[in-house]
Design a protein around this motif. Sequence first.
Motif, PDB file in Angstrom:
ATOM      1  N   MET A   1       0.908  -1.125   0.027  1.00 31.75           N
ATOM      2  CA  MET A   1      -0.051  -0.083   0.084  1.00 31.75           C
ATOM      3  C   MET A   1       0.765   1.271   0.018  1.00 31.75           C
ATOM      4  SD  MET A   1      -1.316   0.423   3.814  1.00 31.75           S
ATOM      5  CE  MET A   1      -1.766   2.176   3.799  1.00 31.75           C
ATOM      6  N   LYS A   2       0.366   2.457  -0.240  1.00 32.95           N
ATOM      7  CA  LYS A   2       1.081   3.668  -0.237  1.00 32.95           C
ATOM      8  C   LYS A   2       0.645   4.244   0.954  1.00 32.95           C
ATOM      9  CE  LYS A   2      -0.663   6.990  -2.823  1.00 32.95           C
ATOM     10  NZ  LYS A   2      -1.023   7.975  -3.847  1.00 32.95           N
ATOM     11  N   TYR A   3       1.526   4.692   1.914  1.00 28.36           N
ATOM     12  CA  TYR A   3       1.607   5.440   2.985  1.00 28.36           C
ATOM     13  C   TYR A   3       1.192   6.781   2.745  1.00 28.36           C
ATOM     14  CZ  TYR A   3       2.330   1.237   5.712  1.00 28.36           C
ATOM     15  OH  TYR A   3       1.827   0.004   6.327  1.00 28.36           O
ATOM     16  N   ILE A   4       0.414   7.428   3.425  1.00 24.23           N
ATOM     17  CA  ILE A   4       0.064   8.870   3.325  1.00 24.23           C
ATOM     18  C   ILE A   4       0.366   9.715   4.181  1.00 24.23           C
ATOM     19  CG2 ILE A   4      -1.850  10.302   2.757  1.00 24.23           C
ATOM     20  CD1 ILE A   4      -3.766   7.527   3.213  1.00 24.23           C
ATOM     21  N   GLY A   5       1.012  11.152   3.976  1.00 23.75           N
ATOM     22  CA  GLY A   5       1.614  12.025   4.761  1.00 23.75           C
ATOM     23  C   GLY A   5       0.486  12.615   5.739  1.00 23.75           C
ATOM     24  N   LYS A   6       0.892  13.067   6.935  1.00 22.49           N
ATOM     25  CA  LYS A   6       0.001  13.711   7.904  1.00 22.49           C
ATOM     26  C   LYS A   6      -0.725  14.862   7.335  1.00 22.49           C
ATOM     27  CE  LYS A   6       0.468  10.957  11.531  1.00 22.49           C
ATOM     28  NZ  LYS A   6      -0.488  10.146  12.112  1.00 22.49           N
ATOM     29  N   TRP A   7       0.198  15.555   6.553  1.00 19.93           N
ATOM     30  CA  TRP A   7      -0.348  16.884   6.263  1.00 19.93           C
ATOM     31  C   TRP A   7      -1.769  16.836   5.210  1.00 19.93           C
ATOM     32  CZ3 TRP A   7      -0.880  18.091   1.032  1.00 19.93           C
ATOM     33  CH2 TRP A   7      -0.088  17.335   0.131  1.00 19.93           C
ATOM     34  N   LYS A   8      -1.760  15.730   4.379  1.00 21.82           N
ATOM     35  CA  LYS A   8      -2.837  15.391   3.514  1.00 21.82           C
ATOM     36  C   LYS A   8      -4.049  14.825   4.299  1.00 21.82           C
ATOM     37  CE  LYS A   8      -1.585  13.612  -0.376  1.00 21.82           C
ATOM     38  NZ  LYS A   8      -1.087  12.640  -1.584  1.00 21.82           N
ATOM     39  N   PHE A  22      -9.298   4.338   9.122  1.00 23.63           N
ATOM     40  CA  PHE A  22     -10.152   3.958   8.223  1.00 23.63           C
ATOM     41  C   PHE A  22      -9.580   4.315   6.535  1.00 23.63           C
ATOM     42  CE2 PHE A  22     -13.023   6.681   5.334  1.00 23.63           C
ATOM     43  CZ  PHE A  22     -13.799   5.458   4.778  1.00 23.63           C
ATOM     44  N   VAL A  23      -8.875   5.453   6.623  1.00 21.66           N
ATOM     45  CA  VAL A  23      -8.420   5.996   5.321  1.00 21.66           C
ATOM     46  C   VAL A  23      -7.279   5.190   4.725  1.00 21.66           C
ATOM     47  CG1 VAL A  23      -7.319   7.799   4.225  1.00 21.66           C
ATOM     48  CG2 VAL A  23      -8.917   8.183   5.629  1.00 21.66           C
ATOM     49  N   CYS A  24      -6.255   4.702   6.043  1.00 22.03           N
ATOM     50  CA  CYS A  24      -5.112   4.039   5.488  1.00 22.03           C
ATOM     51  C   CYS A  24      -5.681   2.577   5.119  1.00 22.03           C
ATOM     52  CB  CYS A  24      -4.479   3.709   6.621  1.00 22.03           C
ATOM     53  SG  CYS A  24      -3.496   5.360   7.086  1.00 22.03           S
ATOM     54  N   ASN A 180      -6.111  14.017  -2.509  1.00 20.32           N
ATOM     55  CA  ASN A 180      -5.275  15.071  -3.477  1.00 20.32           C
ATOM     56  C   ASN A 180      -5.655  16.378  -3.657  1.00 20.32           C
ATOM     57  OD1 ASN A 180      -3.007  13.286  -3.327  1.00 20.32           O
ATOM     58  ND2 ASN A 180      -3.841  11.903  -4.826  1.00 20.32           N
ATOM     59  N   ASP A 181      -7.009  16.429  -3.791  1.00 19.98           N
ATOM     60  CA  ASP A 181      -7.535  17.796  -4.225  1.00 19.98           C
ATOM     61  C   ASP A 181      -7.368  18.837  -3.226  1.00 19.98           C
ATOM     62  OD1 ASP A 181      -9.613  18.280  -2.351  1.00 19.98           O
ATOM     63  OD2 ASP A 181     -11.212  17.073  -3.718  1.00 19.98           O
TER      64      ASP A 181
END
Length: 584
Positions: A1-8, A22-24, A180-181
């Motif tokens: 999977m792709k781990y997401i940055g905290k800011w996003k 949930f999102v991850c 991403n928006d």
Amino acid sequence: MKYIGKWKLHKNGVVNQGQQYFVCRWLELFHCFTIDAFRYRAMNSYSIINELLTVIAGIEKGVWHEMNVKLVCKEALDIIKNDLVLKNSSYIAGILRALQDGINHKAKIEERMRLKIALLGIHTDLKRRYWQALKDGLKSSINYNDFDQIEWFISALATYLIDVGHEREFMYQSCDDILNDSQQRDFPCFYEQLLQKIEPIDIDYTTIMKLNGDYAGLNGFFLEYEFQNTIDIDNPQVNSFISKEPVLYAIKHIKAVDPNAAAVIAQTKMANLLDVLYYSHPKAKISSDPICLVKDNEKLFLCNVSANLVGYDPNQNWLNKANNQLTKILRSSVLSDESKDKLLGTLRYFRLSYACGNTDQQFLNLWIALEHMTKGSENQRSMIDSIANFIPKTLSLNYINRISRDTIENLFRSGINVPEPFRKVIETRNIAEFISLMKEEKTYQEMAISASNNSLLFHRLEKLRNILLSSNNIKIAIEKNCEDISHHLARMYRFRNYIVHYAARDLKIMGITANLHTYVRTLLNILLYEISNYECFQDLHGVYMKYQLVFDQYMEGLDKNDPKVLEPTMIANPLLLLWPGDKY
């Protein structure tokens, strides 16, 4: 999977632990390179009841053996009794009793009819309310930061959405696009926006595919396709799709729940068209482009419909290793020529699975590869007997090794600051040492603190450690995996028969094909390693018998809480019970 940055995450209001889980987990469920154990599941209550009703119908037509009802009833019983939506339903006790009767008794016609009527009742109820109940339950469990309930609801929801026709790529992209928006939003807005995007409602799409090659004679309408030499679309987004070379555009109107699903349906229907074309024009050289243009009333979508196998690929250069192994095997004076031919046949059909244009062909080639590896002696009643007898124990023996390896891979991908004791272990992928560190209270707590900012990773570490600390938990985990593989193989066999006997094309076959790919590749790795390293096997079944014997001995040791089988090296490689010196 792709781990997401905290800011996003924070930009989308994803701030507390339940929301982040949930999102991850959503992105992990649907990412094309997610490790096999963490992808969306094949069954929930709704889909298993569908399958059981289908199997009962097959038995009534004389297509399926009665044993299939028992197999699916057993799987359905386990799924339904753990269903958080159904747990308080007034009819759940009666359903569970009917399923248990289906397992325990040789079903008579009247008993099977009672089971069928009971299933039709719950199926009707779930069709009416399951989607809303899963959404509401997931939202509530996120608010309470209840990871176990979030895991159950999101897994059941993912399976439901795939079952009703959504494509994996669309599910992943819907969440990724919102993240991403540029819009700032709170979590309730994010949650509602995501669920609104993926709500399973049929939409009218226009699909456009390109045919290349000898398509002379195709014009006007054919098998519900409209054919044109040009298309009138002036949009920079699709400039790459509009060909400057002579092509034929095949246009079809399709109802689907998302554009990616519409593209897959169009590609599946195109296979019917190509079947007729090659029948009437055998020397034709015709192919369809892997990109499909999909239009609704407002948007254009470019969807890739090439049959790519999803799942985690370790991406290691195994060519020299495989060459050395196979060379030793082919030169062996011990292994029978029949078994050598089986291995070569397996490799050939494994390769052909990558050359196929659609998923049902991939599935068939992988299944034939599996048959080559497991074809038994003449006294075996059927091919499925050989597969069912040998494969589940062989694959599940290394289950703890596999989930430990997958956890190491997730730690590596996550980019978290790993404590020093774990760093070298993760870099070297030393599974036995990783298990040893996980079992030590002090080193585990250091790891848990480092992972605490990633709720999904933290929860997964907790669950793995809970398994590793108890012989009974290890035994339960391995036996559950063995049972799951048995159910899945029976399901795959039914898929195989649908395709072979009825030319059926099931649009939900991608997930089960990815699982079959994992089975075949893992078994090939085992056979090549074992036979090339130990020149004592006269046939492939000798390898399976070794794994069967070790499996039974290991389960017995776990049952007796034998300290020997709880050593980290033994947990990582149970084969050490029988063959000291094995290393994987």
